[in-house]
Enzyme design. Structure first.
Site, PDB file in Angstrom:
ATOM      1  CE  LYS A 281      54.657 -59.023  50.452  1.00  0.00           C
ATOM      2  NZ  LYS A 281      55.842 -58.254  50.811  1.00  0.00           N
TER       3      LYS A 281
ATOM      4  CE  LYS B 209      54.314 -50.771  46.821  1.00  0.00           C
ATOM      5  NZ  LYS B 209      55.584 -51.238  47.407  1.00  0.00           N
TER       6      LYS B 209
ATOM      7  CE  LYS C  16      56.538 -49.370  53.960  1.00  0.00           C
ATOM      8  NZ  LYS C  16      57.233 -50.636  53.966  1.00  0.00           N
TER       9      LYS C  16
HETATM   10  P1  AMP Z   1      57.688 -56.512  48.757  1.00  0.00           P
HETATM   11  O1  AMP Z   1      56.250 -56.912  48.736  1.00  0.00           O
HETATM   12  O2  AMP Z   1      57.852 -55.098  49.189  1.00  0.00           O
HETATM   13  O3  AMP Z   1      58.544 -57.496  49.470  1.00  0.00           O
HETATM   14  O4  AMP Z   1      58.159 -56.534  47.254  1.00  0.00           O
HETATM   15  C1  AMP Z   1      58.739 -57.649  46.604  1.00  0.00           C
HETATM   16  C2  AMP Z   1      58.958 -57.332  45.146  1.00  0.00           C
HETATM   17  O5  AMP Z   1      57.698 -57.091  44.496  1.00  0.00           O
HETATM   18  C3  AMP Z   1      59.788 -56.065  44.913  1.00  0.00           C
HETATM   19  O6  AMP Z   1      60.624 -56.291  43.791  1.00  0.00           O
HETATM   20  C4  AMP Z   1      58.767 -55.023  44.610  1.00  0.00           C
HETATM   21  O7  AMP Z   1      59.260 -53.967  43.813  1.00  0.00           O
HETATM   22  C5  AMP Z   1      57.741 -55.838  43.836  1.00  0.00           C
HETATM   23  N1  AMP Z   1      56.413 -55.204  43.927  1.00  0.00           N
HETATM   24  C6  AMP Z   1      55.658 -55.056  45.049  1.00  0.00           C
HETATM   25  N2  AMP Z   1      54.496 -54.415  44.777  1.00  0.00           N
HETATM   26  C7  AMP Z   1      54.528 -54.140  43.442  1.00  0.00           C
HETATM   27  C8  AMP Z   1      53.615 -53.482  42.554  1.00  0.00           C
HETATM   28  N3  AMP Z   1      52.469 -52.986  42.983  1.00  0.00           N
HETATM   29  N4  AMP Z   1      53.955 -53.384  41.245  1.00  0.00           N
HETATM   30  C9  AMP Z   1      55.138 -53.905  40.792  1.00  0.00           C
HETATM   31  N5  AMP Z   1      56.035 -54.521  41.579  1.00  0.00           N
HETATM   32  C10 AMP Z   1      55.745 -54.642  42.898  1.00  0.00           C
END
Ligand code: AMP
Ligand code: TRP
Length: 341
Positions: free
Chosen positions: A194, A191, A111
């Site tokens: 959001k 992946k 990023k």
């Molecule tokens: P974040 O959206 O980056 O704040 O992620 C919050 C939590 O969700 C973290 O533990 C990430 O590893 C998990 N997470 C986000 N996207 C995924 C995905 N596509 N598959 C599995 N875990 C995810």
């Protein structure tokens, strides 16, 4: 030995199914052990942001965590920026971490880079280490993408303990057995996230049923019409099978046998996801802003106690004043007075 667990969620966008299966559900299912969950709003400042939207998303993330089953009577649920201890320990750990270490982090490589990149994006894994080390954590339930950050946290904890004495518990990451990295439905090599550029392949927790169904029915599949679980050669279909497995509690290899073709598989996935999210959405829309703020205020109070105690231990170990040698004219308060030996 601590058996405490922690997980954090960045309010950079609405939560999606990857968050749910990768981290929210494991957190909720393990709440019989001491559990801390927080809205990582300071982390959301590492990329361009709109203050009003950040405030709204922080509340939404907290509300979704409650709706997903985080129980504020058992787990400690709070908003990161309500605890100044995160920022203080972040700085102190920056004095333990090296530039090279931060620069090697994959997420920064992906990023960051441009000269306009916020400096905080480089140092953000150190803030994550601070989040974890503040709370004497043994286990960090996260998706696979966060593994490297938890490894860094371990390195920093071990280095600190070696230099300054045994202050930190050394944590480890845990991942769900299935769907530790859910893929984007429109691009199975990416992946599900959001903030992905297109929302077509991202199943948001608050998407209405017809939107969920449309996204699943349009999911990219693979060559050949056979439904089989093989993430290397059939990433699209395997991702759908993983979603079905987590939504219905089955095993992706076995589930594959129940579906003669891609069309029936997609209908099955759509039905399962809608059924999984329906109760969560119902609980979310029944919450008021006051319910959410009340839960966060209670959590911040409970989280502050341990966090402040950790920062005091770290300050002392690093040679900063802790009240023991308060400058002339200042008075030790009950909190800063040295403990009797
Ligand atoms: P974040 O959206 O980056 O704040 O992620 C919050 C939590 O969700 C973290 O533990 C990430 O590893 C998990 N997470 C986000 N996207 C995924 C995905 N596509 N598959 C599995 N875990 C995810
Ligand atoms: N960095 C994590 C992410 O992007 C969120 C996070 C911040 C976190 N602090 C944490 C996760 C502490 C677990 C523990 O997903």
């Amino acid at each position: 030995m601590s058996d405490r667990r922690i997980s954090g969620f960045k309010p950079t966008g609405p939560l999606q199914l990857g968050n749910y299966v990768g981290a929210i559900r494991p957190v909720v299912e393990g709440q019989d052990r001491p559990t801390t969950v927080f809205v990582a709003d300071l982390h959301a400042l590492t990329v361009p942001h709109d203050p009003r939207r950040l405030r709204e998303l922080s509340l939404q993330v907290a509300g979704l965590l409650l709706a997903a089953g985080v129980d504020p009577a058992r787990a400690v649920l709070y908003r990161q920026s309500d605890l100044p201890a995160h920022a203080e320990l972040h700085y102190l750990l920056e004095c333990v971490a090296s530039y090279g270490e931060a620069h090697r982090m994959i997420q920064f490589k992906e990023k960051g880079g441009g000269s306009g990149t916020r400096l905080s994006l480089l140092t953000y894994p150190v803030l994550m280490a601070a989040d974890i080390l503040l709370h004497d954590i043994a286990e960090v339930p996260v998706g696979r993408d966060q593994r490297q950050h938890v490894e860094l946290t371990r390195d920093l904890a071990l280095r600190f303990n070696e230099r300054h004495g045994p202050v930190f518990t050394v944590p480890r990451a845990t991942h769900p057995a299935v769907a530790a990295r859910l893929a984007d439905l429109a691009d199975p090599t990416a992946k599900m996230g959001k903030t992905n550029t297109s929302a077509n392949g991202v199943l948001f927790l608050l998407d209405p049923p017809d939107v969920l169904r449309r996204k699943v029915m349009r999911a990219v599949t693979d060559m050949g019409g056979e439904v089989a679980y093989d993430p290397d050669t059939k990433p699209g279909v395997s991702n759908l099978l993983e979603i079905l497995a987590v939504a219905t509690g089955g095993d992706p290899v076995r589930i594959a046998r129940d579906y003669p073709n891609y069309g029936t598989l997609k209908s099955g996935v759509a039905d399962a996801v809608i059924a999984l999210l329906e109760p969560l959405q119902r609980r979310y829309y029944a919450l008021t802003e006051d319910d959410i703020e009340e839960a966060l205020a209670l959590g911040a109070e409970r989280a502050a106690e341990r966090a402040d105690a950790t920062v005091r231990r770290v300050r002392e170990a690093m040679g900063l004043t802790s009240g023991r040698r308060a400058p002339a004219g200042t008075r030790a308060t009950p909190e800063t007075a040295p403990a009797p030996r």
